[in-house]
Design a protein around this motif. Structure first.
Motif, PDB file in Angstrom:
ATOM      1  N   ASP A   1       0.827  -1.209   0.000  1.00  0.00           N
ATOM      2  CA  ASP A   1       0.000   0.000   0.000  1.00  0.00           C
ATOM      3  C   ASP A   1       0.861   1.259   0.000  1.00  0.00           C
ATOM      4  O   ASP A   1       0.517   2.258  -0.648  1.00  0.00           O
ATOM      5  CB  ASP A   1      -0.930   0.007   1.212  1.00  0.00           C
ATOM      6  N   LEU A   2       1.984   1.217   0.698  1.00  0.00           N
ATOM      7  CA  LEU A   2       2.892   2.367   0.707  1.00  0.00           C
ATOM      8  C   LEU A   2       3.497   2.598  -0.671  1.00  0.00           C
ATOM      9  O   LEU A   2       3.619   3.746  -1.121  1.00  0.00           O
ATOM     10  CB  LEU A   2       3.989   2.136   1.747  1.00  0.00           C
ATOM     11  N   TRP A   3       3.834   1.528  -1.373  1.00  0.00           N
ATOM     12  CA  TRP A   3       4.406   1.678  -2.711  1.00  0.00           C
ATOM     13  C   TRP A   3       3.355   2.132  -3.720  1.00  0.00           C
ATOM     14  O   TRP A   3       3.670   2.862  -4.672  1.00  0.00           O
ATOM     15  CB  TRP A   3       5.048   0.360  -3.147  1.00  0.00           C
ATOM     16  N   ARG A   4       2.119   1.733  -3.547  1.00  0.00           N
ATOM     17  CA  ARG A   4       1.054   2.247  -4.413  1.00  0.00           C
ATOM     18  C   ARG A   4       0.885   3.749  -4.217  1.00  0.00           C
ATOM     19  O   ARG A   4       0.659   4.488  -5.189  1.00  0.00           O
ATOM     20  CB  ARG A   4      -0.256   1.519  -4.104  1.00  0.00           C
ATOM     21  N   LEU A   5       0.983   4.179  -2.953  1.00  0.00           N
ATOM     22  CA  LEU A   5       0.897   5.614  -2.688  1.00  0.00           C
ATOM     23  C   LEU A   5       2.066   6.350  -3.337  1.00  0.00           C
ATOM     24  O   LEU A   5       1.893   7.466  -3.852  1.00  0.00           O
ATOM     25  CB  LEU A   5       0.892   5.851  -1.176  1.00  0.00           C
ATOM     26  N   TYR A   6       3.232   5.755  -3.340  1.00  0.00           N
ATOM     27  CA  TYR A   6       4.402   6.368  -3.986  1.00  0.00           C
ATOM     28  C   TYR A   6       4.165   6.550  -5.482  1.00  0.00           C
ATOM     29  O   TYR A   6       4.435   7.631  -6.047  1.00  0.00           O
ATOM     30  CB  TYR A   6       5.624   5.498  -3.732  1.00  0.00           C
ATOM     31  N   LEU A   7       3.638   5.525  -6.142  1.00  0.00           N
ATOM     32  CA  LEU A   7       3.354   5.639  -7.580  1.00  0.00           C
ATOM     33  C   LEU A   7       2.265   6.669  -7.841  1.00  0.00           C
ATOM     34  O   LEU A   7       2.314   7.403  -8.841  1.00  0.00           O
ATOM     35  CB  LEU A   7       2.945   4.270  -8.127  1.00  0.00           C
ATOM     36  N   LEU A   8       1.268   6.725  -6.956  1.00  0.00           N
ATOM     37  CA  LEU A   8       0.220   7.737  -7.102  1.00  0.00           C
ATOM     38  C   LEU A   8       0.801   9.136  -6.966  1.00  0.00           C
ATOM     39  O   LEU A   8       0.428  10.061  -7.723  1.00  0.00           O
ATOM     40  CB  LEU A   8      -0.864   7.500  -6.055  1.00  0.00           C
ATOM     41  N   TYR A   9       1.714   9.314  -6.042  1.00  0.00           N
ATOM     42  CA  TYR A   9       2.346  10.620  -5.862  1.00  0.00           C
ATOM     43  C   TYR A   9       3.149  11.021  -7.105  1.00  0.00           C
ATOM     44  O   TYR A   9       3.064  12.172  -7.573  1.00  0.00           O
ATOM     45  CB  TYR A   9       3.254  10.580  -4.636  1.00  0.00           C
TER      46      TYR A   9
ATOM     47  N   TYR B   1       7.985   2.823 -11.970  1.00  0.00           N
ATOM     48  CA  TYR B   1       7.389   1.487 -12.037  1.00  0.00           C
ATOM     49  C   TYR B   1       8.462   0.409 -11.969  1.00  0.00           C
ATOM     50  O   TYR B   1       8.296  -0.610 -11.272  1.00  0.00           O
ATOM     51  CB  TYR B   1       6.564   1.336 -13.311  1.00  0.00           C
ATOM     52  N   ASP B   2       9.553   0.606 -12.711  1.00  0.00           N
ATOM     53  CA  ASP B   2      10.648  -0.374 -12.667  1.00  0.00           C
ATOM     54  C   ASP B   2      11.211  -0.494 -11.250  1.00  0.00           C
ATOM     55  O   ASP B   2      11.498  -1.601 -10.766  1.00  0.00           O
ATOM     56  CB  ASP B   2      11.754   0.027 -13.642  1.00  0.00           C
ATOM     57  N   PHE B   3      11.377   0.642 -10.607  1.00  0.00           N
ATOM     58  CA  PHE B   3      11.904   0.658  -9.241  1.00  0.00           C
ATOM     59  C   PHE B   3      10.957  -0.064  -8.280  1.00  0.00           C
ATOM     60  O   PHE B   3      11.387  -0.865  -7.435  1.00  0.00           O
ATOM     61  CB  PHE B   3      12.122   2.110  -8.811  1.00  0.00           C
TER      62      PHE B   3
ATOM     63  N   LYS C   1       4.226  14.721 -10.904  1.00  0.00           N
ATOM     64  CA  LYS C   1       5.184  14.861 -12.007  1.00  0.00           C
ATOM     65  C   LYS C   1       4.515  14.899 -13.374  1.00  0.00           C
ATOM     66  O   LYS C   1       5.205  14.855 -14.396  1.00  0.00           O
ATOM     67  CB  LYS C   1       6.188  13.692 -11.981  1.00  0.00           C
ATOM     68  N   ALA C   2       3.184  14.972 -13.391  1.00  0.00           N
ATOM     69  CA  ALA C   2       2.487  14.898 -14.685  1.00  0.00           C
ATOM     70  C   ALA C   2       2.793  16.088 -15.579  1.00  0.00           C
ATOM     71  O   ALA C   2       2.736  15.978 -16.809  1.00  0.00           O
ATOM     72  CB  ALA C   2       0.975  14.794 -14.446  1.00  0.00           C
ATOM     73  N   SER C   3       3.107  17.221 -15.023  1.00  0.00           N
ATOM     74  CA  SER C   3       3.355  18.428 -15.821  1.00  0.00           C
ATOM     75  C   SER C   3       4.783  18.523 -16.333  1.00  0.00           C
ATOM     76  O   SER C   3       5.090  19.412 -17.131  1.00  0.00           O
ATOM     77  CB  SER C   3       3.025  19.672 -14.989  1.00  0.00           C
ATOM     78  N   LEU C   4       5.660  17.631 -15.905  1.00  0.00           N
ATOM     79  CA  LEU C   4       7.056  17.699 -16.336  1.00  0.00           C
ATOM     80  C   LEU C   4       7.217  17.137 -17.741  1.00  0.00           C
ATOM     81  O   LEU C   4       6.486  16.217 -18.146  1.00  0.00           O
ATOM     82  CB  LEU C   4       7.948  16.913 -15.367  1.00  0.00           C
ATOM     83  N   PRO C   5       8.157  17.673 -18.511  1.00  0.00           N
ATOM     84  CA  PRO C   5       8.379  17.131 -19.869  1.00  0.00           C
ATOM     85  C   PRO C   5       8.925  15.711 -19.844  1.00  0.00           C
ATOM     86  O   PRO C   5       8.740  14.964 -20.814  1.00  0.00           O
ATOM     87  CB  PRO C   5       9.383  18.110 -20.473  1.00  0.00           C
ATOM     88  N   THR C   6       9.588  15.350 -18.781  1.00  0.00           N
ATOM     89  CA  THR C   6      10.148  13.992 -18.677  1.00  0.00           C
ATOM     90  C   THR C   6       9.251  13.090 -17.836  1.00  0.00           C
ATOM     91  O   THR C   6       9.734  12.149 -17.194  1.00  0.00           O
ATOM     92  CB  THR C   6      11.547  14.072 -18.034  1.00  0.00           C
ATOM     93  N   TYR C   7       7.952  13.374 -17.851  1.00  0.00           N
ATOM     94  CA  TYR C   7       7.025  12.623 -17.012  1.00  0.00           C
ATOM     95  C   TYR C   7       7.029  11.131 -17.351  1.00  0.00           C
ATOM     96  O   TYR C   7       7.071  10.276 -16.456  1.00  0.00           O
ATOM     97  CB  TYR C   7       5.622  13.195 -17.161  1.00  0.00           C
ATOM     98  N   LYS C   8       6.999  10.805 -18.638  1.00  0.00           N
ATOM     99  CA  LYS C   8       6.917   9.399 -19.043  1.00  0.00           C
ATOM    100  C   LYS C   8       8.148   8.622 -18.595  1.00  0.00           C
ATOM    101  O   LYS C   8       8.045   7.493 -18.100  1.00  0.00           O
ATOM    102  CB  LYS C   8       6.746   9.307 -20.555  1.00  0.00           C
ATOM    103  N   GLU C   9       9.310   9.236 -18.761  1.00  0.00           N
ATOM    104  CA  GLU C   9      10.534   8.554 -18.342  1.00  0.00           C
ATOM    105  C   GLU C   9      10.553   8.356 -16.819  1.00  0.00           C
ATOM    106  O   GLU C   9      10.905   7.272 -16.324  1.00  0.00           O
ATOM    107  CB  GLU C   9      11.770   9.347 -18.777  1.00  0.00           C
ATOM    108  N   LYS C  10      10.174   9.391 -16.077  1.00  0.00           N
ATOM    109  CA  LYS C  10      10.164   9.266 -14.623  1.00  0.00           C
ATOM    110  C   LYS C  10       9.136   8.239 -14.155  1.00  0.00           C
ATOM    111  O   LYS C  10       9.378   7.477 -13.215  1.00  0.00           O
ATOM    112  CB  LYS C  10       9.873  10.625 -13.982  1.00  0.00           C
ATOM    113  N   MET C  11       7.991   8.207 -14.830  1.00  0.00           N
ATOM    114  CA  MET C  11       6.964   7.248 -14.434  1.00  0.00           C
ATOM    115  C   MET C  11       7.425   5.824 -14.713  1.00  0.00           C
ATOM    116  O   MET C  11       7.224   4.913 -13.891  1.00  0.00           O
ATOM    117  CB  MET C  11       5.666   7.545 -15.198  1.00  0.00           C
ATOM    118  N   ALA C  12       8.054   5.616 -15.863  1.00  0.00           N
ATOM    119  CA  ALA C  12       8.563   4.282 -16.193  1.00  0.00           C
ATOM    120  C   ALA C  12       9.649   3.862 -15.207  1.00  0.00           C
ATOM    121  O   ALA C  12       9.690   2.702 -14.753  1.00  0.00           O
ATOM    122  CB  ALA C  12       9.091   4.262 -17.621  1.00  0.00           C
TER     123      ALA C  12
END
Length: 737
Positions: A91-99, A118-120, A104-115
């Motif tokens: 549950d803590l890690w799900r909250l981390y991904l939600l955060y 998820y890998d992490f 970070k959705a407005s950042l130009p590198t959002y997709k890379e950071k999100m990927a």
């Protein structure tokens, strides 16, 4: 800093947490109140909460959610840095991904950071049985990534395929859904390749699905969100410890049947990490985890894989560091195990720093640490290094007499120098003249050397110095009497007894018990000159209670076959039969066969439950139904003959079955006999059959008897109605149609 709450129950809960920081009920009450307040007002309480429960993901999650509501993203990231790696809570890690997704959705590198996030997350928590949502979200995220050009499209397909293939090999709940999605994904790209891929991966998927079912069964009952508190010995805690150890043993059995030792070690360590979240105050779990890593490293060393062995050795050292730096930072067992581990790796500087770390803790008794430190110094660096440690121990005011005993025996056994050992014991005697336990150790040492004169001199010095009060000198007087009984003559024995009696008579426990005192002259080890009852009668057990170690002598007495029934009954406590207890679950309607009680329904006996499990369900039975009460009343009124017909020589006489027809059946009551036949109305039974009120079987009927409804009996006509649920008749009618 004390906080004030308007709610009385919340204030009591807060004060309870101040008194006992591990009061879970009080923390739960307080936590509900904290969630309704601004985080700026109650941040110190949250800090105290995560300090007392540093491995409880639920508490970290609530704290971080409060900071996220206030949009304190800098504090949120710092909190994630403090807890995310150490607390592998799903549950803590799900909250981390939600955060990450929201901030970070407005950042130009959002997709890379999100990927990367998820890998992490999958690297750390992907083996969790509840990790399906993270795998599924990651594949969905990758599918939605826009790819410009054929090369980018191929890269996206390869990334999605890689995640899917790794997911379907991981045991988790709903792995079947991921497999269906993967097959649909491959079919959407190329059906031919999809068939090939499914054939290649189906074996791994079937293995993962099998293990997932076992995984779910073996972890059923585990409370993963239970906060880690010091051991209490409660039944619930014992149950959780047993379930965790059962889960870890299951992982060690290699249910995946993998041939890669690294994969197996990662799964086992993940089980240990999950266990430590709830049992972080149990030193055995820390030690077993570090020992497993050490043994794995040794296995790699034997195989010649030195690089992997080095990695696991470092992980074992890191595990010990975490253990001695966390909630068990005062547990000497973990420190000593860590020191031995580093000593085995020939890292003596690390061992010195480990022991020094213990000694720097002010509120810990350093005596045992000094003793083990001296032993290590003697093994690794020689007797001179051990003497330097002994010097430090003497200068520490917290040290007890044990360091003198350990140092003296070390000199005697290792350097073979009795003079140094004598001097160390004499130093100890000067520092602890009123400690009878140290004197006993000194006397034991002299008795082993067979130094009769020196031993007798020591007895006299200690007993006549006046440093020991009468109640502390009992053991030494007993030892003196035993010594004289072994090597002295009768006159010296009687002399010591008189001197001992003059001292012991000052104690009220010895008043009027001269006979009890003389028992010590004749006893040997666990042999006594009187029976257990006689010893109790003369008050010998009361005399022994004054000794500092009475159990050593009383224990054989209590193990005798003759035990007082009264004392035996005192240990017996009447307890209810817990196996017959059922949970309080009231219900409106009970199922057929259940024993309905006010608190719910009592289960059927085991034999009846087994029978009900092998027969068809009740819903498939449509009749005929038996009226139990009239049937039992019929059996009660049944009048059988006194004796059965004797069998013939050829076997069973077929005519004996006519016995049932010769029985006198009585169906009506006395009130029914008073009613005229014309006033009786026919009625129908449960079989749908018309039944008369008057039925009799007369003795002497012939085999042609037609039954109770026969017209020959003058009763009602032999008319029948078909049963309401006659399966045979319904089938016959279908055939005719």
């Amino acid at each position: 800093m004390l906080f004030q709450f308007s709610n009385e129950s919340v204030q009591k809960a807060y004060l309870a947490t101040e008194e006992n920081p591990y009061d879970l009920d009080a923390w739960n009450i307080l936590l509900r109140e904290l969630q309704s307040r601004k985080v700026e007002e109650i941040r110190p309480i949250f800090e105290k909460l995560v300090k007392n429960f540093p491995t409880t993901g639920r508490f970290w999650k609530v704290y971080i959610e409060q900071e996220m509501k206030a949009r304190n993203y800098d504090k949120v990231e710092k909190l994630f840095q403090r807890c995310l790696i150490k607390v592998l809570n799903i549950d803590l890690w799900r909250l981390y991904l939600l955060y990450i997704r929201e901030s970070k959705a407005s950042l130009p590198t959002y997709k890379e950071k999100m990927a990367q996030s998820y890998d992490f997350a999958l690297e750390k928590i992907g083996m969790d049985i509840q990790s399906f949502s993270i795998w599924n979200e990651y594949t969905t995220f990758l599918k939605q990534v826009e790819a410009v050009g054929q090369y980018a499209e191929n890269q996206r397909i390869s990334a999605v395929r890689k995640v899917y293939q790794k997911a379907v090999m991981t045991p988790m709940i709903s792995v079947e859904t991921l497999w269906k999605d993967y097959i649909a994904f491959e079919n959407g790209i190329n059906p031919i390749i999809a068939e090939k891929m499914s054939m290649e991966r189906s074996r791994d998927y079937m293995n993962a699905r099998r293990v997932a079912k076992e995984y779910e069964a073996i972890t059923r009952g585990l409370n993963r969100n239970y906060p880690s508190i010091p051991p209490t010995g409660s039944n619930e805690e014992s149950k959780q410890v047993s379930l965790w150890k059962k889960y870890i043993a299951w992982e060690k059995a290699n249910p995946l049947r993998t041939e890669d030792p690294t994969v197996l070690a990662r799964r086992i360590m993940f089980a240990y990490e999950q266990c430590l979240l709830c049992l972080g105050h149990h030193p055995d779990v820390w030690y077993e985890a570090a020992l497993f890593l050490e043994n794995t490293a040794k296995t790699f060393t034997e195989k010649g894989d030195n690089n992997s062995a080095k990695v696991f050795f470092e992980e074992a050292a890191l595990m010990y560091e975490r253990a001695t730096s966390g909630v068990l930072n005062k547990n000497l067992l973990l420190y000593f195990s860590y020191a031995d581990f580093e000593e085995g790796r020939m890292k003596y500087e690390k061992v010195h720093s480990t022991y020094q770390k213990i000694l720097d803790i002010e509120d810990v008794d350093p005596t045992l640490a000094f003793v083990q430190y001296m032993k290590f110094a003697r093994r690794a660096e020689g007797i001179k290094s051990a003497r330097s440690i002994f010097k430090k121990a003497r200068e520490d005011p917290r040290s007890k007499y044990h360091i003198y005993v350990a140092a003296a025996l070390m000199e005697y056994y290792c350097s073979k120098d009795q003079n140094i050992a004598f001097r160390i014991f004499e130093l100890g005697l000067k520092k602890f003249p009123d400690d009878p336990e140290f004197t006993m150790c000194y006397l034991d040492y002299l008795s082993h050397l067979n130094e009769d004169n020196n031993t007798r001199v020591l007895f006299e010095r200690v007993l006549t110095s006046g440093n020991l009060p009468a109640e502390k000198s009992v053991d030494i007087w007993n030892k003196f009497l035993e010594f004289e009984s072994n090597i002295g003559d009768l006159s010296s024995i009687i002399k010591i007894e008189k001197r001992r009696s003059s001292v012991l008579n000052q104690l009220k426990e010895f008043e009027g018990k001269e006979t009890a005192q003389i028992v010590d002259r004749y006893k040997f080890l666990d042999l006594f000159p009187c029976s257990t009852y006689e010893l109790k009668a003369i008050g010998y057990t009361d005399v022994l209670s004054v000794s500092s170690n009475p159990n050593k002598i009383i224990l054989p007495l209590m193990n005798s076959d003759h035990v007082d029934d009264h004392e035996e009954n005192e240990d017996k406590i009447c307890r209810p039969d817990f196996s017959q207890m059922v949970p309080f679950k009231p219900k409106m309607d009970a199922y057929p066969g259940e024993h309905f009680i006010p608190g719910g329904s009592f289960p059927m006996p085991p034999a009846a439950t087994h029978l009900a499990s092998i027969i068809p369900p009740a819903i498939y039975f449509h009749g005929p139904f038996v009226a139990v009460d009239p049937l039992m009343d019929l059996f009660r009124r049944l009048q059988l003959p006194d004796a059965a017909p004797p069998p013939t020589g050829d076997g069973v006489d077929p005519n004996q079955f006519e016995l049932a027809k010769s029985v006198h059946w009585v169906m009506h009551t006395e009130k029914e006999e008073e009613v005229p036949d014309r006033e009786r109305e026919p009625h129908f039974n449960n079989f749908g059959r018309r039944r008369g009120n008057k039925r009799r079987f007369q003795r002497g009927h012939q085999p042609g008897f037609h039954g109770p409804d026969s017209e020959e009996e003058g009763g009602e006509s032999n008319s029948f109605l078909p049963p309401q649920n006659d399966i045979y008749r319904s089938r016959q009618q279908k055939r005719v149609k």
